[in-house]
Design an enzyme around this catalytic site. Structure first.
Site, short mmCIF file in Angstrom:
data_model
loop_
_atom_site.label_atom_id
_atom_site.label_comp_id
_atom_site.label_asym_id
_atom_site.label_seq_id
_atom_site.Cartn_x
_atom_site.Cartn_y
_atom_site.Cartn_z
N GLY A 21 0.78 -1.24 0.00
CA GLY A 21 0.00 0.00 0.00
C GLY A 21 0.81 1.28 0.00
O GLY A 21 0.26 2.36 -0.23
N VAL A 25 1.54 2.25 -7.02
CA VAL A 25 0.12 1.98 -7.31
C VAL A 25 -0.70 2.05 -6.03
O VAL A 25 -1.83 2.56 -6.03
CB VAL A 25 -0.05 0.63 -8.03
CG1 VAL A 25 -1.53 0.30 -8.25
CG2 VAL A 25 0.67 0.64 -9.38
N TYR A 150 11.55 -13.34 -11.13
CA TYR A 150 10.41 -12.47 -10.80
C TYR A 150 9.24 -12.74 -11.76
O TYR A 150 8.09 -12.87 -11.34
CB TYR A 150 10.86 -11.02 -10.89
CG TYR A 150 9.78 -9.99 -10.66
CD1 TYR A 150 9.38 -9.68 -9.36
CD2 TYR A 150 9.18 -9.31 -11.72
CE1 TYR A 150 8.39 -8.72 -9.13
CE2 TYR A 150 8.20 -8.35 -11.50
CZ TYR A 150 7.80 -8.07 -10.21
OH TYR A 150 6.83 -7.13 -9.99
N THR A 178 0.80 -1.82 -18.05
CA THR A 178 2.04 -1.61 -18.81
C THR A 178 2.94 -0.69 -17.98
O THR A 178 2.94 -0.78 -16.76
CB THR A 178 1.75 -1.07 -20.22
OG1 THR A 178 0.82 0.02 -20.13
CG2 THR A 178 1.16 -2.15 -21.12
N HIS A 193 11.94 3.14 -12.19
CA HIS A 193 11.34 2.94 -13.52
C HIS A 193 11.89 3.98 -14.48
O HIS A 193 12.35 5.04 -14.07
CB HIS A 193 9.81 3.09 -13.43
CG HIS A 193 9.16 1.98 -12.66
ND1 HIS A 193 8.29 2.20 -11.61
CD2 HIS A 193 9.25 0.64 -12.80
CE1 HIS A 193 7.87 1.04 -11.14
NE2 HIS A 193 8.44 0.08 -11.83
N ARG A 222 7.43 2.54 -25.90
CA ARG A 222 6.72 2.03 -24.72
C ARG A 222 5.34 2.67 -24.62
O ARG A 222 5.11 3.77 -25.10
CB ARG A 222 7.51 2.35 -23.43
CG ARG A 222 8.85 1.65 -23.29
CD ARG A 222 8.71 0.16 -23.04
NE ARG A 222 10.01 -0.49 -22.83
CZ ARG A 222 10.73 -1.04 -23.81
NH1 ARG A 222 10.29 -1.02 -25.06
NH2 ARG A 222 11.88 -1.62 -23.53
N ASP A 283 19.87 -0.61 -25.44
CA ASP A 283 18.50 -0.10 -25.55
C ASP A 283 17.48 -1.01 -24.86
O ASP A 283 16.35 -0.62 -24.63
CB ASP A 283 18.10 0.03 -27.02
CG ASP A 283 18.44 1.41 -27.58
OD1 ASP A 283 18.46 2.37 -26.80
OD2 ASP A 283 18.68 1.50 -28.80
#
Length: 327
Positions: A21, A25, A150, A178, A193, A222, A283
């Site tokens: 939490g 997200v 993972y 995504t 990220h 992306r 890349d």
């Protein structure tokens, strides 16, 4: 926006436990629940962080379920790291995530939890595949070798969901967002990220008056989705989505864009001039195009936050909350 999504309010009030939490997200769901009217009358929402319970441990997992007695669970908690840590410790990520997921799902089953919505990752998709990727292709070949531990642990949630339904009639499901970005992300240069790490790099370059070094050519494409959009969709899935099969949460294929375009949006948001792409660096995957056709069949009118707007909001949050941001 959440206002677009109509919910059935006749059911008994839910007690919702959100694992993970305090993450990207989880914080977005908390915002939608507390600030956008996402909490219906009588509902209880608990946002669990790893400080309160280590979900790798079955006894701690059971204790936290005993304490909050959830009727519904949003399962976001996971052991994650940057690319290089995953490559070095794939077994560690496999075992810890298998334990976390099994503890949460089995304890949910034992305690009669009505519904669990787990969060998967687009890294679970096969490395060698055709595009666009859809929900039926998850198990069509091995994932990328860099974080196979993972990825396989996340895939197993889908297998367990099928098992709980086949054997016990449980309606446990999963979503696959995504590339999520937004406030409360990990902005660390190495482990963050892609967009969040670039925001931090750009902020630091502007502050120090140094050039911005962006690894790679900027040409990989992306699909980026704003964390609050993911949160609004999570609430809809929790209340309205009845399938066991997972659901991709993504902007459309036409919204996929080169990373260099996102870099320019970040530079604009932070008023930074001048970039350098270090093409000696890898890349990674050139594209991972996902189809949101299934989502659109359910929610044809859902409006996603435009990337430039979401980037501006995230940059503003990062600058204003630099002292508490994960860097």
């Amino acid at each position: 926006m959440i206002k677009q999504l109509a919910f059935d309010t006749k059911a008994e009030p839910m007690r919702v436990l959100v694992t993970g939490g305090s993450g990207l997200v989880g914080k977005a769901i908390e915002h939608v629940v507390k600030q956008e009217g996402g909490c219906l009358k009588g509902e209880q929402w608990t946002f669990l962080s790893s400080k309160e319970a280590n979900l790798v441990d079955l006894q701690q997992t059971r204790a936290v379920f005993e304490k909050y007695r959830p009727t519904h669970v949003i399962h976001l908690a996971a052991k994650v790291g940057g690319l290089y840590l995953h490559m070095k410790e794939n077994l560690h990520f496999l075992r810890d995530n298998l334990r976390i997921n099994d503890n949460v799902l089995q304890t949910s089953h034992e305690r009669g939890v009505t519904k669990v919505v787990s969060c998967l990752s687009s890294c679970i998709f096969p490395d060698k595949t055709t595009y666009p990727i859809d929900e039926s292709m998850i198990h069509n070949g091995p994932p990328h070798d860099s974080n196979f531990g993972y990825s396989h642990a996340k895939r197993m949630i889908d297998i367990q969901n099928r098992g709980y339904f086949a054997q016990h009639g449980r309606r446990y499901t999963a979503v696959i967002p995504t590339n999520v970005y937004g406030p409360y992300d990990n902005f660390n240069f190495e482990n963050g990220h892609v967009l969040s790490a670039l925001m931090h790099k750009t902020y630091a370059a502007k502050k120090e008056g140094t050039p911005l070094q962006v690894w790679g050519s900027g040409t990989p494409r992306r699909q980026f989705i704003y964390s609050l959009d993911v949160a609004r969709l999570f609430l809809w899935v929790l209340r309205e989505y009845d399938e066991i099969d997972p659901l991709i949460l993504s902007v459309g294929e036409e919204e996929e864009l080169p990373i260099k375009d996102a870099v320019q949006m970040i530079a604009d948001a932070l008023d930074f001039k001048g970039q350098i792409f270090d093409t000696s660096k890898s890349d990674g995957q050139m594209k991972k195009t996902a189809s949101n056709a299934k989502l659109r069949r359910y929610l044809p009118d859902f409006t996603f936050t435009p990337l430039s707007e979401g980037i501006k909001k995230t940059c503003d949050w990062f600058v204003n909350n630099y002292d508490i941001a994960r860097t």
